[in-house]
Design an enzyme around this catalytic site. Sequence first.
Site, PDB file in Angstrom:
ATOM      1  N   LYS A 184      40.740   8.700   8.612  1.00  0.00           N
ATOM      2  CA  LYS A 184      41.335   9.586   9.626  1.00  0.00           C
ATOM      3  C   LYS A 184      40.340   9.825  10.758  1.00  0.00           C
ATOM      4  CE  LYS A 184      44.007  12.722   6.623  1.00  0.00           C
ATOM      5  NZ  LYS A 184      44.090  14.125   6.214  1.00  0.00           N
ATOM      6  N   GLY A 232      48.900  19.650  -2.059  1.00  0.00           N
ATOM      7  CA  GLY A 232      49.979  18.903  -1.393  1.00  0.00           C
ATOM      8  C   GLY A 232      50.828  18.104  -2.371  1.00  0.00           C
ATOM      9  N   ARG A 233      50.171  17.382  -3.284  1.00  0.00           N
ATOM     10  CA  ARG A 233      50.930  16.511  -4.191  1.00  0.00           C
ATOM     11  C   ARG A 233      51.548  17.275  -5.351  1.00  0.00           C
ATOM     12  NH1 ARG A 233      45.702  15.429  -3.675  1.00  0.00           N
ATOM     13  NH2 ARG A 233      44.282  15.725  -5.423  1.00  0.00           N
ATOM     14  N   HIS A 290      63.314  -9.446 -11.029  1.00  0.00           N
ATOM     15  CA  HIS A 290      63.474 -10.642 -10.201  1.00  0.00           C
ATOM     16  C   HIS A 290      62.364 -10.769  -9.163  1.00  0.00           C
ATOM     17  CE1 HIS A 290      67.400 -11.561 -11.959  1.00  0.00           C
ATOM     18  NE2 HIS A 290      67.467 -10.243 -12.103  1.00  0.00           N
ATOM     19  N   LYS A 307      51.423  21.287   5.069  1.00  0.00           N
ATOM     20  CA  LYS A 307      50.580  22.368   4.543  1.00  0.00           C
ATOM     21  C   LYS A 307      49.618  22.845   5.634  1.00  0.00           C
ATOM     22  CE  LYS A 307      47.308  23.268   0.834  1.00  0.00           C
ATOM     23  NZ  LYS A 307      46.743  22.818  -0.423  1.00  0.00           N
ATOM     24  N   GLU A 327      45.739   9.854  -5.934  1.00  0.00           N
ATOM     25  CA  GLU A 327      45.037  10.822  -5.087  1.00  0.00           C
ATOM     26  C   GLU A 327      44.336  11.868  -5.962  1.00  0.00           C
ATOM     27  OE1 GLU A 327      46.418  11.675  -0.829  1.00  0.00           O
ATOM     28  OE2 GLU A 327      46.831  13.579  -1.795  1.00  0.00           O
ATOM     29  N   GLU A 330      50.365  12.362  11.767  1.00  0.00           N
ATOM     30  CA  GLU A 330      51.677  11.721  11.665  1.00  0.00           C
ATOM     31  C   GLU A 330      52.804  12.738  11.865  1.00  0.00           C
ATOM     32  OE1 GLU A 330      49.182  11.468   9.562  1.00  0.00           O
ATOM     33  OE2 GLU A 330      48.974   9.436   8.734  1.00  0.00           O
TER      34      GLU A 330
HETATM   35  O1  F6P Z   1      46.917  12.259   2.254  1.00  0.00           O
HETATM   36  C1  F6P Z   1      46.131  13.380   2.443  1.00  0.00           C
HETATM   37  C2  F6P Z   1      46.948  14.637   2.482  1.00  0.00           C
HETATM   38  O2  F6P Z   1      46.081  15.705   2.725  1.00  0.00           O
HETATM   39  C3  F6P Z   1      47.752  14.866   1.205  1.00  0.00           C
HETATM   40  O3  F6P Z   1      47.026  15.400   0.180  1.00  0.00           O
HETATM   41  C4  F6P Z   1      48.854  15.719   1.718  1.00  0.00           C
HETATM   42  O4  F6P Z   1      49.910  15.753   0.818  1.00  0.00           O
HETATM   43  C5  F6P Z   1      49.184  15.005   3.003  1.00  0.00           C
HETATM   44  O5  F6P Z   1      47.918  14.611   3.513  1.00  0.00           O
HETATM   45  C6  F6P Z   1      49.933  15.806   4.024  1.00  0.00           C
HETATM   46  O6  F6P Z   1      49.242  16.954   4.431  1.00  0.00           O
HETATM   47  P1  F6P Z   1      49.962  18.146   5.170  1.00  0.00           P
HETATM   48  O7  F6P Z   1      51.019  18.685   4.274  1.00  0.00           O
HETATM   49  O8  F6P Z   1      48.894  19.142   5.458  1.00  0.00           O
HETATM   50  O9  F6P Z   1      50.574  17.606   6.434  1.00  0.00           O
END
Ligand code: F6P
Length: 544
Positions: free
Chosen positions: A506, A258-259, A375, A198, A344, A204
């Site tokens: 972060k 995002g979620r 199990h 987003k 979240e 990452e």
């Molecule tokens: O974990 C925090 C967050 O902002 C989530 O809400 C989101 O889904 C995720 O990081 C990834 O963010 P982006 O889509 O901006 O890379």
Amino acid sequence: MAVNGIETTAAWRTLTALAGRSRDLHLRDLFAADARRAAGFSLAHDGLLLDYSKQRVTTEIMTALNALWEIADVPGWMEKMRAGEAINTSEGRAVRHMALRDPEPPAEVRAVLGKMRRFCEAVHGGDWRGGSGEAISDVVNIGIGGSDLGPKMATQALAACHQLQLRVHYVSNLDAAHLATTLAPLNPRSTLFVVASKTFTTQETMSNARSARHWIVAALGEAAVSRHFVAVSTNFKEVAKFGIDPDNIFEFWDWVGGRYSLWSAIGLPLALAVGFANFEAFLAGGHAMDRHFFTAPPQSNLPALLALLGIWNIDFLGAETLAVLPYSQSLEHLPRYLQQLEMESNGKRVGRNGLPLAYSTAPVVWGEAGTNGQHAFYQLLHQGGRLIPCDFIALKQPDFVLSGNTPHHAALLANCFAQSEALMRGKTLDEASRELASAGMTAEAVAQLAPFKVFPGNQPSSTLLLPRLDAYTLGQLIALYEHKTFVQGIVWGLNSFDQWGVEYGKQLAVRLLPLLEGGVASGDALDSSTAALIAACRVTPHDR
Ligand code: F6P
């Protein structure tokens, strides 16, 4: 009513009193007292069946819970969400993911859906080719959190619908092991990357995307990048900086959390995996659940029931967790997806007005596909002595059938229903002793062993029975849990749509990175533990 004053209302006090009075109620007694309990405490809608008769509730408790719907003004907040008001107040954003699955979507949504459809057709038909002219055999989605968990969960859930000519992979972890092991068997000539973020700034995703770009350029040259990378983002500027062709961007908008983004272009890898028609059926299932949510009264509203039962378990019976137990291998990733959705969204300590809340909010959501969980951790569910509500999810019809006569599906259902029965009923010392005696044990041996065979029971659970696991039903299921989460957030008086809690770590990681790369710390002095851990990571001659 002040937003987080719900605990001061008469309805909340009634529920507290009812919880006190129900301490001695045992589910086995409730079933014994009412032969029609299952019928009275279940709801069928559009092919789905929610049986909540194994929750520790009575008609009186359900009536008191349903009153929270009006008291917290859930209908008013639903309308605000639907009207596009900025109900995500701390970020000043509207919450409009429902518009993504509306059969009459806004023009910008319709345009992106059209672009996704054309792209899927081009990839499936072999018209979209890699830089050296090969058709695409593998798609790697690079994203994390909402840009990974939703499409990954749904791709696995709809494994029975996969387009056989294409394999779709998901890479999320910053750990190089994730990308390295995913790429090892792949051919760069026929691999397409979807960089899904987003913000297009997430550490990452950007780290993995840069390494993937290097992998493509090393094998095929810079000119191949535009045939091997597409992006899904709201941030065109950052995508351009990264060097992805603007024609290869699938847009979404800041009003999609995002979620909650699986319904947007974040669902592109899912659409590639299962075909666009299935993606549309998924949207249709989500929309059907929206219609139900907006029209049914709380007592016959699936999301409302799940939400209110959760509130009963958490705030009145004291449960701290929720186990999500899908008896479906294809729903293996559902517990992880729901972790982000619920934790979240509602893992918050202050209300919408910034004041501390006087009650517990989101439970720790966890779980595992049945029967694997049986199990691993069911021992604790049965005899660990903790209150752990469970959501069992089962399919009436299997999504995969093997040749031969082994009754996989009937046995799977038998296990699912047996577990919820055992958790509900339990086994008394008397019953355990009689069982052992009738197996021929001596009285002395029975007395010794029987205490270990006692199950307290009274462990609350709901069972959600899906007719089958197709795209439409999956859409219903995901929208059901989304709306459940919404209702709980409204009753708890919090903002379900921000996530400030993920920021602090972060920030600190940014400060520590230079130290781990051999540089010097900036800002405040480190605590002795963090400093020692960093020092311990310096490679010494002994490490070689
Ligand atoms: O974990 C925090 C967050 O902002 C989530 O809400 C989101 O889904 C995720 O990081 C990834 O963010 P982006 O889509 O901006 O890379």
